[in-house]
Design a protein around this motif. Structure first.
Motif, short mmCIF file in Angstrom:
data_model
loop_
_atom_site.label_atom_id
_atom_site.label_comp_id
_atom_site.label_asym_id
_atom_site.label_seq_id
_atom_site.Cartn_x
_atom_site.Cartn_y
_atom_site.Cartn_z
N TYR A 94 0.85 -1.20 0.00
CA TYR A 94 0.00 0.00 0.00
C TYR A 94 0.88 1.25 0.00
O TYR A 94 1.37 1.68 1.03
N THR A 95 1.06 1.84 -1.18
CA THR A 95 1.95 2.99 -1.26
C THR A 95 1.23 4.29 -0.99
O THR A 95 1.85 5.26 -0.59
N ASN A 96 -0.06 4.32 -1.20
CA ASN A 96 -0.82 5.52 -0.91
C ASN A 96 -1.00 5.68 0.60
O ASN A 96 -1.50 4.77 1.26
N PRO A 97 -0.60 6.83 1.16
CA PRO A 97 -0.64 7.00 2.63
C PRO A 97 -2.03 6.81 3.23
O PRO A 97 -2.18 6.23 4.29
N THR A 98 -3.07 7.31 2.55
CA THR A 98 -4.43 7.18 3.08
C THR A 98 -4.81 5.71 3.12
O THR A 98 -5.39 5.22 4.08
N ASP A 99 -4.51 4.99 2.03
CA ASP A 99 -4.77 3.54 1.98
C ASP A 99 -4.08 2.84 3.14
O ASP A 99 -4.67 2.02 3.82
N LEU A 100 -2.82 3.21 3.33
CA LEU A 100 -2.01 2.55 4.35
C LEU A 100 -2.60 2.79 5.74
O LEU A 100 -2.72 1.89 6.55
N MET A 101 -3.02 4.04 5.95
CA MET A 101 -3.59 4.38 7.24
C MET A 101 -4.86 3.57 7.49
O MET A 101 -5.06 3.00 8.56
N ARG A 102 -5.71 3.52 6.46
CA ARG A 102 -6.97 2.78 6.63
C ARG A 102 -6.69 1.27 6.80
O ARG A 102 -7.36 0.58 7.56
N GLY A 103 -5.70 0.80 6.07
CA GLY A 103 -5.31 -0.61 6.20
C GLY A 103 -4.89 -0.94 7.63
O GLY A 103 -5.34 -1.91 8.23
N TYR A 104 -4.03 -0.08 8.19
CA TYR A 104 -3.58 -0.31 9.56
C TYR A 104 -4.70 -0.15 10.57
O TYR A 104 -4.71 -0.79 11.62
N TYR A 105 -5.68 0.71 10.21
CA TYR A 105 -6.82 0.84 11.11
C TYR A 105 -7.52 -0.53 11.26
O TYR A 105 -7.80 -0.99 12.36
N ALA A 116 -11.33 -11.51 13.87
CA ALA A 116 -9.95 -11.09 13.64
C ALA A 116 -9.54 -11.43 12.20
O ALA A 116 -8.98 -10.60 11.48
N TYR A 117 -9.87 -12.67 11.78
CA TYR A 117 -9.55 -13.11 10.42
C TYR A 117 -10.14 -12.16 9.39
O TYR A 117 -9.48 -11.69 8.47
N GLU A 118 -11.44 -11.88 9.52
CA GLU A 118 -12.13 -11.12 8.49
C GLU A 118 -11.64 -9.69 8.45
O GLU A 118 -11.53 -9.09 7.39
N LEU A 119 -11.33 -9.13 9.63
CA LEU A 119 -10.84 -7.75 9.65
C LEU A 119 -9.45 -7.66 9.03
O LEU A 119 -9.17 -6.75 8.27
N MET A 120 -8.58 -8.63 9.34
CA MET A 120 -7.21 -8.51 8.85
C MET A 120 -7.09 -8.88 7.37
O MET A 120 -6.13 -8.48 6.72
N THR A 121 -8.04 -9.62 6.85
CA THR A 121 -7.98 -9.95 5.42
C THR A 121 -8.98 -9.11 4.64
O THR A 121 -8.59 -8.21 3.90
N GLY A 122 -10.26 -9.34 4.85
CA GLY A 122 -11.30 -8.60 4.13
C GLY A 122 -11.22 -7.11 4.41
O GLY A 122 -11.26 -6.28 3.48
N GLY A 123 -11.05 -6.77 5.67
CA GLY A 123 -10.99 -5.36 6.06
C GLY A 123 -9.83 -4.65 5.40
O GLY A 123 -9.98 -3.60 4.79
N VAL A 124 -8.66 -5.28 5.50
CA VAL A 124 -7.46 -4.66 4.93
C VAL A 124 -7.58 -4.56 3.41
O VAL A 124 -7.23 -3.54 2.81
N ALA A 125 -8.13 -5.61 2.79
CA ALA A 125 -8.27 -5.60 1.32
C ALA A 125 -9.21 -4.48 0.88
O ALA A 125 -8.97 -3.80 -0.12
N ALA A 126 -10.27 -4.28 1.65
CA ALA A 126 -11.26 -3.27 1.27
C ALA A 126 -10.78 -1.85 1.57
O ALA A 126 -11.37 -0.88 1.12
N ALA A 127 -9.70 -1.75 2.32
CA ALA A 127 -9.24 -0.43 2.75
C ALA A 127 -8.56 0.38 1.64
O ALA A 127 -8.44 1.58 1.73
N LYS A 128 -8.12 -0.33 0.61
CA LYS A 128 -7.33 0.39 -0.40
C LYS A 128 -8.22 0.94 -1.51
O LYS A 128 -9.15 0.29 -1.95
N ARG A 129 -7.89 2.15 -1.93
CA ARG A 129 -8.59 2.72 -3.07
C ARG A 129 -7.70 2.61 -4.31
O ARG A 129 -8.16 2.42 -5.39
N TYR A 130 -6.40 2.77 -4.09
CA TYR A 130 -5.47 2.70 -5.21
C TYR A 130 -4.66 1.41 -5.13
O TYR A 130 -3.73 1.32 -4.33
N GLY A 131 -5.03 0.47 -5.93
CA GLY A 131 -4.26 -0.77 -5.94
C GLY A 131 -2.93 -0.55 -6.63
O GLY A 131 -2.79 0.35 -7.47
#
Lengths: 247, 439
Positions: B282-293, B317-332
């Motif tokens: 995740y190179t986009n800072p906003t994406d990264l922030m949301r991912g870590y959230y 925990a599983y769904e947040l760390m996989t599905g949540g993180v995947a959905a957090a990015k806007r710029y792949g």
């Protein structure tokens, strides 16, 4: 190839006699008859039986083999047989099942894997006393003791055989003198205490089928019970470990 | 044939490692030959595969005792334990009760996985039946357990008073290697010593898994470091990298969640991998922030799972760390990204051996100095200073019962350690002799 015909009562006695100790057992099929020897999971009771070919109506066994039997299942088939029926058993090596016919009824009994069942050895024992007693008298003492305690003591002297059970307050004694016994051989007094539940099951097998029981006894030592039926062609031997009385 | 069965030790002497534990066990068993010790039962506890069952069986064989065993595969409720263990424990053996030398011959009752019994409320449970059995016992009983605490908590607390606890620790790498060498020679296998060392290191003191590992790579008749790869460490890593790629590049939640399901990695581990590699992907800072959230939310659930011991919460925990993180990015981010192994895991693994050794020494020091192991850890550097003097070091080594590798660690020098070790051995021998004379 094994094929045999037998009275249901005979084979049922053998199955019942083994089933008081275990759920599954290994039987040896030989040219002379069927043999079995098994010890219970607590290693407290052992059975060794011989069912000679003369006890059968017909007997044919061309090759020795071992079969593993689920005793409960076998018993459920035998229950169906009436006194006049004849039970036919057939077994081909490596077929994995025993075919049991009663009248027109045919049941295929799946056998158990014998490779998992260990061989049982008869321990070498020397008994200082041997008593041959009427089964009915022994049975009576056991029944009476049941309401008092969960164990019973066998005592043999030169001329008497005594069974004694002690509860919290009650004491029960049954003494058989030389005249009441068929025979007694005993140099000096010996005594051992046994669990009543095992003993009851063992004597019950003999009751009504064998007039007399041979009892081999020692001092705080296992007891050997032997009895025969069908003119000596069925022979059942039990070994039972004594209870430890003190530390 | 399974090698763990084939090479199961025939005598107690052949059981490798755990010298002290074996001596305790032997002392207890000898008491049974002449009478009835005050403690009717011992609890052998420790990690799987360190030799508890082997020791129990070997003991019975050495003493000519009969064995009655209740395994985990038996249905061990109260009735079964009473019928088999209790009956066996109050009866003499079926054979002659004394051997030719006049020693009592016993029936040894072995209860495997005693910390894993059928439990129900109150008296119906297996633990109650075991306690009843031990109280009435006139024959020796051995309880085997992985978890001493689990066995002796709650209703089992009475066991603490009734039994002698004997701990079986990890078996040292050196001893495992020499056992593996013996097996290799016996099986006629060629081997690289380094490969055996690697197996011993990986099995973490578990002899059974070491033997299993050896057997599973023995089909080529050569034990090499290369063959070790088949055991899966590398493959496992590759598998995680692939899964990680799919999760972090996923365009929808479902793909990411499903991938985690296929992977079959515990969430505590998976979160480390995602944490390590998220910034690379995740190179986009906003994406990264949301991912870590989302990752931090997942971590909250892992914490709750741990605290409440309710593993149903793993799924959040599983769904947040996989599905949540995947959905957090806007710029792949397209293209290949190089992922790396979690730094934290690597550091932990590297210091593991040393950490364990230090803890073990701290425990020994604590015992002698009447302080806790963590307090003893603080004075470990001082002991290191003392070890510069070989004479004092050897005296310390004897009184603390230090092992060779522990001496080596404290002395920080192989030759010096060897000198200290030899001196310590001499003192030990002398002590033993004086003890004999006093006796």
């Amino acid at each position: 190839m094994f094929q045999a015909k037998i009275k249901p009562d005979f084979i049922k006695t053998i199955i019942d006699a083994t089933a008081i100790l275990v759920d599954e057992a290994k039987f040896k099929l030989t040219a002379d008859g069927i043999y079995g020897r098994t010890v219970d999971p607590a290693h407290v009771g052992m059975i060794d039986f011989k069912l000679r070919k003369e006890a059968f109506e017909e007997y044919n066994c061309s090759e020795d083999s071992e079969i593993g039997i689920d005793l409960d299942k076998f018993n459920s088939i035998l229950k169906i047989a009436g006194g006049d029926d004849v039970v036919t058993m057939e077994y081909k090596k490596d077929e994995g099942r025993l075919i049991v016919n009663i009248g027109n009824l045919k049941r295929k009994l799946p056998l158990l894997d014998v490779s998992e069942m260990s061989d049982t050895k008869i321990p070498s024992l020397e008994f200082p006393a041997e008593i041959v007693a009427p089964t009915a008298d022994i049975w009576q003492a056991i029944r009476a003791a049941e309401s008092i305690s969960d164990h019973i003591t066998f005592i043999a002297t030169k001329d008497n055989f005594q069974m004694k059970s002690e509860g919290d307050a009650d004491v029960l004694e049954l003494t058989l003198t030389k005249d009441n016994l068929i025979s007694i051989k005993c140099e000096e007094e010996v005594k051992s205490m046994f669990p009543l539940d095992y003993l009851r099951d063992m004597i019950k097998v003999a009751r009504g089928k064998s007039e007399e029981i041979t009892i081999n006894l020692g001092n705080n030592y296992p007891v050997k019970l032997t009895f025969e039926m069908a003119d000596g062609n069925i022979r059942i031997m039990y070994l039972l470990a004594p209870r430890i009385e003190s530390d | 044939m399974n090698w763990t069965e084939k090479y199961r030790p025939a005598h107690l002497d052949d059981v490798i490692g755990n010298k002290e534990a074996k001596e305790k066990l032997l002392k207890w068993a000898r008491e049974w030959q002449v009478g009835s010790p005050s403690k009717k039962a011992v609890i052998l506890y420790g990690k799987p595969g360190v030799g508890k069952t082997s020791a129990a069986h070997a003991l019975a064989r050495d003493f000519g005792w009969e064995i009655v065993e209740l395994n985990a595969s038996d249905d061990r409720n109260r009735d079964v334990i009473r019928r088999v263990a209790l009956t066996g424990a109050v009866s003499e053996i079926l054979g002659a009760p004394e051997d030719a030398m006049g020693r009592k011959v016993r029936r040894l009752i072995i209860l495997d996985e005693a910390d894993n019994l059928y439990e129900r409320n109150g008296d119906a449970g297996g633990k109650g039946a075991i306690i009843e059995t031990i109280k009435a016992a006139k024959q020796p009983i051995i309880l085997l357990a992985n978890d001493y605490y689990g066995l002796t908590k709650g209703r089992g607390s009475e066991l603490k008073k009734l039994c002698i606890p004997i701990e079986f620790g990890r078996v040292s790498e050196r001893e495992i290697v020499s056992l593996l060498e013996k097996i290799c020679r016996n099986e006629g296998l060629e081997y690289e010593k380094e490969a055996l060392e690697a197996i011993a290191r990986r099995c973490d003191g578990d002899v059974r898994s070491a033997i299993n590992d050896l057997q599973s790579i023995s089909y080529e008749r050569r034990i090499t470091r290369d063959a070790l790869r088949h055991l899966g460490y590398r493959d496992r890593e590759a598998e995680i990298f692939t899964a990680l790629r799919i999760i972090l590049k996923a365009r929808d939640m479902r793909t990411a969640i499903n991938q985690a399901r296929i992977l079959d990695e515990s969430p505590d581990n998976l979160i480390l991998w995602i944490d390590e590699n998220l910034p690379a992907e995740y190179t986009n800072p906003t994406d990264l922030m949301r991912g870590y959230y989302f990752l931090s939310r997942a971590d909250v659930f892992l914490g709750r799972t741990w605290r409440r011991q309710y593993y149903g919460m793993w799924r959040y925990a599983y769904e947040l760390m996989t599905g949540g993180v995947a959905a957090a990015k806007r710029y792949g981010r397209g293209g290949f990204v190089r992922y790396s192994f979690p730094t934290w895991l690597r550091k932990m693994a590297a210091g593991k051996q040393e950490r364990r050794m230090k803890q073990e020494m701290a425990r020994k020091i604590g015992k002698k100095m009447h302080c806790s192991a963590s307090k003893a850890m603080e004075i470990l550097p001082l002991i290191k200073r003392i070890f510069m003097n070989a004479k004092m070091a050897s005296l310390l080594a004897v009184s603390l019962e230090l092992k060779r590798e522990e001496i080596e660690y404290l002395a920080e020098d192989k030759e010096k350690a060897e000198e200290i070790y030899k001196m310590a051995e001499k003192i030990r021998k002398m002590n033993k002799q004086t003890m004999l004379f006093n006796f």
